[in-house]
Design a protein around this motif. Structure first.
Motif: not given
Length: 290
Positions: A220-227
């Motif tokens: 999930f490339p946007d993992w850090e954004v989501f978190l």
């Protein structure tokens, strides 16, 4: 006469409609053993009885004494005797203007406890006369006229010199196919994340295992954004609930089966909010289900 085993006693009294029941609930949330509507004459017996009750001895006792007890003329004498035998004793008197009290009675459509044969205003005036000596005896007087539901708790605790208890946060994981937890305050759906269940080497693992967490991050490339956005949301939200007196929040995070994605999310959030100083607990309801 010796010292009571109960080390703390808070007597809540005052005008009917001024917030005595709400005050008792707040004190109970603080850990005190709460007793509503006890005659003043029974206070010594209550303290003797609760002297063997662990919670009452450790945390203290809060009681409501008011006109329903029918023996207010004895309260001052009894309270002075108790004050000499309890290490931490206080009388909290709740008051409000006549206009506010009348409005509260009309809103709840209740009659005054002094009887149906008197008007609400006349009942309030009689009650003030009955409570006059007790008001003079009070350690703390709180006027609740201008306090609404949101402001009542912090105002009371400030008057008592007690800090508002820190909000406790429960993060729990669950599987939607097993049902949403009934006691959750917030439900978060993470079924959009890549599912480790479809990876043979990860299927029998859970979100507590590092390979599962690493897989979600990598896929999930946007993992850090989501978190970051999730943490920002709860960083804003949790203090708001603390300010209105909520002592605990249950945030339920769900995926399909409740074994991989939701578990990993709970693990991450638990760590982050523990580091921020919150009291955090976690649970994984469906982690052992298949």
């Amino acid at each position: 006469m010796g010292i009571y085993n109960v080390k703390k006693l808070v007597v809540v009294t005052g005008l009917s409609g001024s917030g005595k029941s709400s005050t008792l609930n707040i004190l109970e949330d603080q850990g005190l053993f709460a007793v509503d509507n006890i005659p003043a004459a029974l206070l010594p017996q209550l303290l003797e009885l609760l002297g063997t009750h662990d919670s009452a001895v450790v945390n203290g006792v809060a009681v409501v004494v008011d006109v329903r007890g029918k023996d207010l003329d004895r309260f001052v004498t009894i309270s002075r005797e108790i004050r000499a035998r309890v290490e931490d004793f206080s009388v909290v008197f709740l008051d409000a203007t006549d206009e506010v009290l009348v409005q509260r009675f009309n809103t709840t459509r209740r009659s005054h406890p002094l009887g149906d044969g008197v008007t609400i205003l006349e009942g309030i005036k009689r009650e003030r006369d009955l409570l006059a000596s007790i008001r003079q005896e009070a350690d703390i007087i709180v006027d609740t006229s201008n306090l609404d539901i949101r402001s009542f708790r912090p105002a009371l605790l400030k008057a008592l010199g007690s800090p508002d208890p820190q909000l406790t946060v429960l993060f729990s994981s669950f599987g939607f196919k097993h049902g949403i937890p009934n006691d959750s305050d917030y439900v978060m759906d993470v079924r959009f994340l890549p599912n480790p269940y479809y990876v043979p080497s990860l299927r029998d693992l859970t979100g507590t295992d590092e390979p599962v967490k690493q897989y979600i991050k990598e896929q999930f490339p946007d993992w850090e954004v989501f978190l970051d956005k999730t943490v920002d949301f709860f960083e804003f939200l949790l203090p708001q609930y603390g300010r209105v007196g909520k002592s605990s929040m249950h945030i339920a995070i769900g995926c399909t089966g409740g074994r991989h994605r939701s578990v990993a999310m709970v693990e991450w959030l638990e760590l982050i909010f523990e580091e921020q100083g919150y009291r955090v607990t976690s649970s994984h309801r469906d982690i052992d289900k298949h």
